[in-house]
Design an enzyme around this catalytic site. Sequence first.
Site, PDB file in Angstrom:
ATOM      1  N   ASP A 316       2.715  52.558  58.865  1.00 58.20           N
ATOM      2  CA  ASP A 316       2.291  53.208  60.094  1.00 58.20           C
ATOM      3  C   ASP A 316       2.949  54.587  60.153  1.00 58.20           C
ATOM      4  OD1 ASP A 316       1.111  53.587  62.533  1.00 58.20           O
ATOM      5  OD2 ASP A 316       2.604  52.463  63.654  1.00 58.20           O
ATOM      6  N   THR A 318       3.694  56.466  63.274  1.00 56.37           N
ATOM      7  CA  THR A 318       4.648  56.531  64.373  1.00 56.37           C
ATOM      8  C   THR A 318       5.717  55.470  64.205  1.00 56.37           C
ATOM      9  OG1 THR A 318       2.869  57.270  65.805  1.00 56.37           O
ATOM     10  CG2 THR A 318       4.895  56.540  66.866  1.00 56.37           C
TER      11      THR A 318
END
Length: 820
Positions: A316, A318
């Site tokens: 991912d 973030t």
Amino acid sequence: MANEDLPGASVVTAPLHADVDPSVGLTADQVARRRADGRTNDVPGRASRSVRDIVRANVFTRINAILGVLLIIVLATGSVIDGMFGLLIVANSAIGIIQEVRAKQTLDKLAIVGQARPQVRRDGQPVTVAPNEVVLDEIIELGAGDQIVVDGALVEGEALEVDESLLTGEADPVHKTPGAQILSGSFVVSGSGAYQATKVGKDAYAARLAEEASKFTLVHSELRSGVDKILRFITYLMIPAGLMIVYNQLFVSKQALPDALNGMVAALVPMVPEGLVLMTSLAFAVGVVRLGRRQCLVQELPAIEGLARVDVVCADKTGTLTENGMRLSELRVLGDGGEAVVRDALAALAGDDPRPNASMLAIAESIDHDPGWTSTGIAPFTSAKKWSGISYGDNGNWVLGAPDVLLDPASDPARQAEEAGARGLRVLLLGSSDLPVDAAAAPGRVTPRALVILEQRVRPDAAETLEYFAEQHVSVKVISGDNAVSVGAVASSLGLPGGDRPVDARELPSGREELADALDEATTFGRVRPDQKREMVGALQSRGHTVAMTGDGVNDVLALKDADIGVAMGSGSAATRAVAQIVLLDNKFATLPYVVGEGRRVIGNIERVSNLFLTKTVYSVLLALLIGLSGLLSQVLHFDPLPYPFLPRHVTIAAWFTIGIPAFILSLAPNNERARTGFVSRVMRFAVPSGVVIGVASFVSYVLVYAGPESTPTQQVQASTTALITLIMIALWVLAIVARPYVWWKIVLIAGSVGGYLVLFALPFTREFFKLDPSNIAATTTAIVCGGVGIVLVELGWWVSGLLSGDKRRVFSLPESPAG
């Protein structure tokens, strides 16, 4: 259920117990009474067993039982010295217990840090407690990403949706209204609320499952299954060989009972791979301790091995490539609404969010005044729709979300948002809607009011981590729910190949084969829905990839659960930590290379020591079979039968410096060799030919010097010594091959092993104690010649097997990567 209209304002129903006010929760006296009555959530932590269980598991083993019986037989003959192998029972058990207790202590400490900590209401105040401190009738607050730790009934709910996939296997979230049942083991996808605990401890749903870990997909361990196969193979070999040597010693050779029993035990003891299981458990346990020092919680031990086999990492953006914290970089007002109204709307949205995410926290930090607006409806953020909103009656309906979802892509605000996102900034649109946010057709027609531009800091170690994976031929796929251009900007800044060509996941095909093709071609994906993350993991696995998924948000849970290895950030939601096999408590993506390196150390070293132990078993079984067959043939062809050449003390010292001490050191040594499948076949390809060479060479050297049943005790000792010298010479060369490629300490280890045997054979005391006599020059010369021939054959076999299998053989080591 997931598509039902979401409710607006919270609804409170009467609690299940009249003496509990849901808005206040339990009082201190009520909590104390429930604790005194034992009505607490006293479920033991997962993946942890008691010290008593650890001691029992390490003492009462099949191997210890076999060695124990053989020890009793030897002691019954009065030969205490030949019972030295019994020390293996003590050593195996003690080492196993000490290391597993250390690993348990490390896991228990880290699990306390990484566990879900629910927020309860006590005396009208929210209090964060450990899961085992929750008591019956407790009022527990819920927010997005929270794991539900006990069973209960919902008393408050604001657009609350719960994912029960860990319990039911159903991926769609379930809309919960007040009065609905809440089950432990599930987690909140969106919305907020509170529920009252109705079942705690062993009565809760998740605790009633056979084991809490049964909710998770257990990691397959090729090492453990491979060791099990090897042990089964050894068991099948031991039965005929053992029966034959027993028959030969007792009935054919017609030895005295004590001598026959000693010979039988000497043949059977080395067949038992007493250290193989121990070394496997030891390597895993030490790996847990080492990773624990780096704040890495391994919730399933084979996950260490699994991550070392990973060839695709889905990360991912973030919280993984970027830091969790954000700051408001720019507030760009659109249209003629005025900045004051925009700031009031943002302040109201931030102030009324009970569980603000990182974006909302950044807004609240910059705009902290209270406009005094009253909410009339709420729509919490979900990863599927990419926006949240609150209606404020006469003050309007306000939404905050992804510009490319809420705006016409051809509009000027959308273009501005795209340009900001291309610089790696996170852009949200604040808009006003013509519909209440909790209406079925929401958000309706959205009027853009402002672009909220947030700045994320790229982790300083992210580029180095991506570079490490590239060097190790591990592909990295960046999969994010953020705008594709923004994700691409971050990926490009880190030097990820293909980062400058991000793909919008809304344009991806739905078929698995087509999706797998797209994943092969691209590395960076934006606007990925939670269900798409799961589909992407499945598509990669369909192409034979071993996939690791990293994440920290509730939108990552499904993909984490389906991935071969799920890696959660310690600061992520409780739900992600619950389903992941590995939790990075320090929230550092850069810790992953060390986990990979630890896995490679475990895999490579267990393969090394397995080669040693299986070689010993093969030559022991073969030698027993050859002695047994010679006994049977002696009755048919009428020649003198051969007794077993060794005493139990001989086979004990033969293993000291060829297997025991070296295997212990090699199992804990650094090893950054790339993990490969085919563990059992590689071990068998090396150990079986090597064991055959040792067994045959030892048998031949013994036959050449054995003087027959009328030989003197001195001649018998010299014949045994001859066979032992041959065996030790070739076994030491096997150790030298297994230790390759060489570094300085491995050369010292081999030299030390050779030196240990030279001392045993040189000192008068040890020669007398272990019944060694190399003084017969002819016999010793025979031993050395047979040993030399065996060494040449083993060395040739190693090079030939490398050519046939395509394995590149190296005698000396190349410089190792510091990250590993």
